[in-house]
Design an enzyme around this catalytic site. Structure first.
Site, PDB file in Angstrom:
ATOM      1  N   GLU A 165       0.801  -1.237   0.000  1.00  0.00           N
ATOM      2  CA  GLU A 165       0.000   0.000   0.000  1.00  0.00           C
ATOM      3  C   GLU A 165       0.831   1.283   0.000  1.00  0.00           C
ATOM      4  O   GLU A 165       0.597   2.180   0.811  1.00  0.00           O
ATOM      5  CB  GLU A 165      -0.967  -0.021   1.187  1.00  0.00           C
ATOM      6  CG  GLU A 165      -1.891  -1.231   1.158  1.00  0.00           C
ATOM      7  CD  GLU A 165      -2.824  -1.335   2.362  1.00  0.00           C
ATOM      8  OE1 GLU A 165      -2.808  -0.445   3.222  1.00  0.00           O
ATOM      9  OE2 GLU A 165      -3.572  -2.321   2.424  1.00  0.00           O
ATOM     10  N   ASN A 206       2.022  -5.195  -3.190  1.00  0.00           N
ATOM     11  CA  ASN A 206       0.612  -5.485  -2.901  1.00  0.00           C
ATOM     12  C   ASN A 206      -0.157  -4.197  -2.609  1.00  0.00           C
ATOM     13  O   ASN A 206       0.319  -3.342  -1.857  1.00  0.00           O
ATOM     14  CB  ASN A 206       0.564  -6.399  -1.663  1.00  0.00           C
ATOM     15  CG  ASN A 206      -0.802  -6.981  -1.365  1.00  0.00           C
ATOM     16  OD1 ASN A 206      -1.434  -7.567  -2.245  1.00  0.00           O
ATOM     17  ND2 ASN A 206      -1.264  -6.849  -0.132  1.00  0.00           N
ATOM     18  N   HIS A 242     -10.547  -5.791  -2.284  1.00  0.00           N
ATOM     19  CA  HIS A 242     -11.614  -5.573  -1.304  1.00  0.00           C
ATOM     20  C   HIS A 242     -12.759  -4.886  -2.065  1.00  0.00           C
ATOM     21  O   HIS A 242     -12.673  -3.706  -2.401  1.00  0.00           O
ATOM     22  CB  HIS A 242     -11.116  -4.707  -0.148  1.00  0.00           C
ATOM     23  CG  HIS A 242     -10.061  -5.379   0.677  1.00  0.00           C
ATOM     24  ND1 HIS A 242     -10.323  -6.518   1.418  1.00  0.00           N
ATOM     25  CD2 HIS A 242      -8.745  -5.098   0.875  1.00  0.00           C
ATOM     26  CE1 HIS A 242      -9.220  -6.897   2.036  1.00  0.00           C
ATOM     27  NE2 HIS A 242      -8.243  -6.060   1.721  1.00  0.00           N
ATOM     28  N   GLU A 270      -6.371 -10.501  -1.235  1.00  0.00           N
ATOM     29  CA  GLU A 270      -7.189 -10.242  -0.034  1.00  0.00           C
ATOM     30  C   GLU A 270      -8.666 -10.168  -0.390  1.00  0.00           C
ATOM     31  O   GLU A 270      -9.415  -9.339   0.140  1.00  0.00           O
ATOM     32  CB  GLU A 270      -6.757  -8.930   0.649  1.00  0.00           C
ATOM     33  CG  GLU A 270      -5.290  -8.900   1.033  1.00  0.00           C
ATOM     34  CD  GLU A 270      -4.862  -7.633   1.770  1.00  0.00           C
ATOM     35  OE1 GLU A 270      -5.740  -6.884   2.267  1.00  0.00           O
ATOM     36  OE2 GLU A 270      -3.650  -7.388   1.848  1.00  0.00           O
ATOM     37  N   ASP A 272     -12.414 -10.007  -0.755  1.00  0.00           N
ATOM     38  CA  ASP A 272     -13.703 -10.089  -0.067  1.00  0.00           C
ATOM     39  C   ASP A 272     -14.661  -9.124  -0.758  1.00  0.00           C
ATOM     40  O   ASP A 272     -14.231  -8.156  -1.384  1.00  0.00           O
ATOM     41  CB  ASP A 272     -13.615  -9.878   1.453  1.00  0.00           C
ATOM     42  CG  ASP A 272     -12.942  -8.588   1.891  1.00  0.00           C
ATOM     43  OD1 ASP A 272     -12.702  -7.696   1.044  1.00  0.00           O
ATOM     44  OD2 ASP A 272     -12.663  -8.442   3.099  1.00  0.00           O
TER      45      ASP A 272
HETATM   46  O1  G2I Z   1      -7.596  -3.434   6.432  1.00  0.00           O
HETATM   47  C1  G2I Z   1      -7.807  -4.589   5.708  1.00  0.00           C
HETATM   48  C2  G2I Z   1      -6.525  -5.095   5.075  1.00  0.00           C
HETATM   49  C3  G2I Z   1      -6.051  -4.125   4.006  1.00  0.00           C
HETATM   50  N1  G2I Z   1      -4.836  -4.603   3.369  1.00  0.00           N
HETATM   51  C4  G2I Z   1      -3.742  -4.960   4.261  1.00  0.00           C
HETATM   52  C5  G2I Z   1      -4.207  -5.913   5.344  1.00  0.00           C
HETATM   53  O2  G2I Z   1      -3.146  -6.178   6.242  1.00  0.00           O
HETATM   54  C6  G2I Z   1      -5.396  -5.351   6.088  1.00  0.00           C
HETATM   55  O3  G2I Z   1      -5.749  -6.314   7.110  1.00  0.00           O
HETATM   56  C7  G2I Z   1      -6.289  -5.777   8.276  1.00  0.00           C
HETATM   57  C8  G2I Z   1      -6.688  -6.930   9.187  1.00  0.00           C
HETATM   58  O4  G2I Z   1      -7.700  -7.676   8.559  1.00  0.00           O
HETATM   59  C9  G2I Z   1      -7.223  -6.384  10.513  1.00  0.00           C
HETATM   60  O5  G2I Z   1      -7.419  -7.455  11.424  1.00  0.00           O
HETATM   61  O6  G2I Z   1      -5.339  -4.951   8.904  1.00  0.00           O
HETATM   62  C10 G2I Z   1      -5.880  -4.330  10.061  1.00  0.00           C
HETATM   63  C11 G2I Z   1      -4.878  -3.343  10.611  1.00  0.00           C
HETATM   64  O7  G2I Z   1      -4.717  -2.286   9.760  1.00  0.00           O
HETATM   65  C12 G2I Z   1      -6.240  -5.385  11.099  1.00  0.00           C
HETATM   66  O8  G2I Z   1      -6.856  -4.781  12.216  1.00  0.00           O
HETATM   67  C13 G2I Z   1      -6.125  -4.798  13.400  1.00  0.00           C
HETATM   68  C14 G2I Z   1      -6.827  -3.887  14.384  1.00  0.00           C
HETATM   69  O9  G2I Z   1      -6.879  -2.585  13.826  1.00  0.00           O
HETATM   70  C15 G2I Z   1      -6.044  -3.837  15.646  1.00  0.00           C
HETATM   71  O10 G2I Z   1      -6.722  -3.061  16.602  1.00  0.00           O
HETATM   72  C16 G2I Z   1      -5.796  -5.250  16.169  1.00  0.00           C
HETATM   73  O11 G2I Z   1      -4.924  -5.209  17.285  1.00  0.00           O
HETATM   74  O12 G2I Z   1      -5.996  -6.078  13.941  1.00  0.00           O
HETATM   75  C17 G2I Z   1      -5.162  -6.104  15.056  1.00  0.00           C
HETATM   76  C18 G2I Z   1      -4.920  -7.544  15.494  1.00  0.00           C
HETATM   77  O13 G2I Z   1      -6.122  -8.191  15.779  1.00  0.00           O
END
Ligand code: G2I
Length: 352
Positions: A165, A206, A242, A270, A272
């Protein structure tokens, strides 16, 4: 000179390898006997054309039997949703924590699944100590992180999202701390360091909102073309995808193809799709058909398994509902992977 931690190359479990080979042979026999029988799981169907079908996973849930059954039943590739990111793997400078990622790698290797790596360098989910660094200190931290993490899992990872990103919607570079402190060269520095740390992994760039011919994908395209022309190591581009039920995918395949024509693989990393029913299934189908139509599209990963654990759960964007029931979208993907040849499930009237 970058400190290089002890490399720990994993050895495939002989038992798992034999079991997998046996299963593959059995599957091949079943497939080749009789009339063209479409495979019945996403992973097996994707494998018929040499592709993978994967899911983003969370280490803790691997111990949940319902979750692992769904994972084992349909997927032959995994990626860590969060466990391999910078904040998780290097909470303090030079002090690595590989526990969550190791759990995922062990799980996958015991079952003959591939592992994608996500992600070495990203402006988000940086540990606090990184956010405050400037200039050469940030550069050394980035290079040390890549060396430590990609080095630890060297040999285990099919493809790494080296940089995640780094572009804006208009095709310019995102003004992250990395960009501001290190200048334009930071992305290629990251790719070169990743190649040094794990020469066997494919190295990907990515990003999201790259779902067609648009200014953002143009900017990334120009970077990849420049890297290929100058010999900067890059092997693949990840299209996060997404999406929503009304996403316009009219140039989705053409976009994948133009990157493939540069000499890199393309991966749907990714996927969805917010929505439900036929509209959601139709978008999933179009994405799958586009990947199947591009020979260098090596596989598809959905960003989770069940709506129950999705980062956008209120949009019900995945292939399995909150009770792990297969949705219309699941059957649309299966059908597209089988080139339209899969049998509708018994009693399912509504699948598209
Ligand atoms: O935002 C969706 C995805 C976009 N592309 C990059 C991916 O890495 C990203 O994944 C998401 C995860 O699915 C989330 O689960 O990235 C987020 C972070 O930017 C993730 O969220 C985080 C929460 O914001 C935190 O509070 C939490 O501690 O997940 C962490 C672990 O559970």
């Amino acid at each position: 000179m970058i400190h290089s931690p002890r490399r720990r190359r994993r050895v495939w479990s002989a038992v798992a390898a034999v079991a997998t080979a046996g299963l593959a042979a059995t599957t091949a026999l079943v497939m080749s006997s009789g009339t063209a029988q479409a495979a019945e799981t996403l992973g097996a169907s994707a494998a018929e054309s040499g592709r993978y079908f994967g899911a983003a996973v969370v280490p803790n849930l691997l111990n949940d039997g319902t979750y692992s059954s769904a994972l084992d039943g349909d997927f032959n590739s995994v990626v860590a949703e969060n466990a391999m990111k910078w904040d998780a793997t290097e909470p303090n400078p030079g002090q690595f924590n590989f526990s969550g990622g190791d759990q995922i790698v062990d799980y996958a290797q015991a079952r003959g699944m591939e592992v994608r790596g996500h992600t070495l360098v990203w402006h988000a989910q940086q540990p606090g100590w990184v956010q405050n660094l400037t200039g050469n200190d940030l550069r050394q931290a980035m290079l040390g992180h890549i060396d430590g993490v990609a080095g630890h899992w060297a040999g285990d990872i099919e493809s790494w999202d080296v940089v995640n990103e780094a572009f804006e919607w208009d095709g310019s570079r995102r003004q992250s701390n990395l960009q501001q402190q290190l200048g334009d060269g930071w992305i290629e520095e990251a790719f070169r360091a990743a190649r040094d740390a794990d020469p066997n992994a494919k190295l990907c760039y990515n990003d999201f909102s790259t779902d067609g011919l648009n200014p953002k994908s143009d900017g990334i395209y120009d970077m990849v073309a420049d890297f290929k022309a100058r010999g900067v190591p890059i092997d693949c581009v990840g299209f996060q995808s997404h999406l929503g039920s009304n996403s316009d995918l009219s140039t989705y395949q053409a976009n994948l193809q133009r990157f493939a024509d540069l000499g890199v693989d393309v991966e749907i990393t990714e996927l969805d799709v917010g929505g439900s029913g036929g509209a959601q299934a139709n978008v999933y189908r179009q994405v799958t058909e586009a990947c199947m139509a591009v020979s260098r599209c090596t596989g598809i990963t959905t960003w989770g398994i069940t709506d129950a654990h999705s980062w956008r759960g209120d949009e019900t964007p995945l292939l399995f509902d909150g009770n792990y029931q297969k949705k219309d979208a699941y059957y649309a993907v299966l059908d597209a992977l089988n080139d339209g040849d899969s049998e509708p499930p018994p009693g399912d009237g509504g699948h598209v």
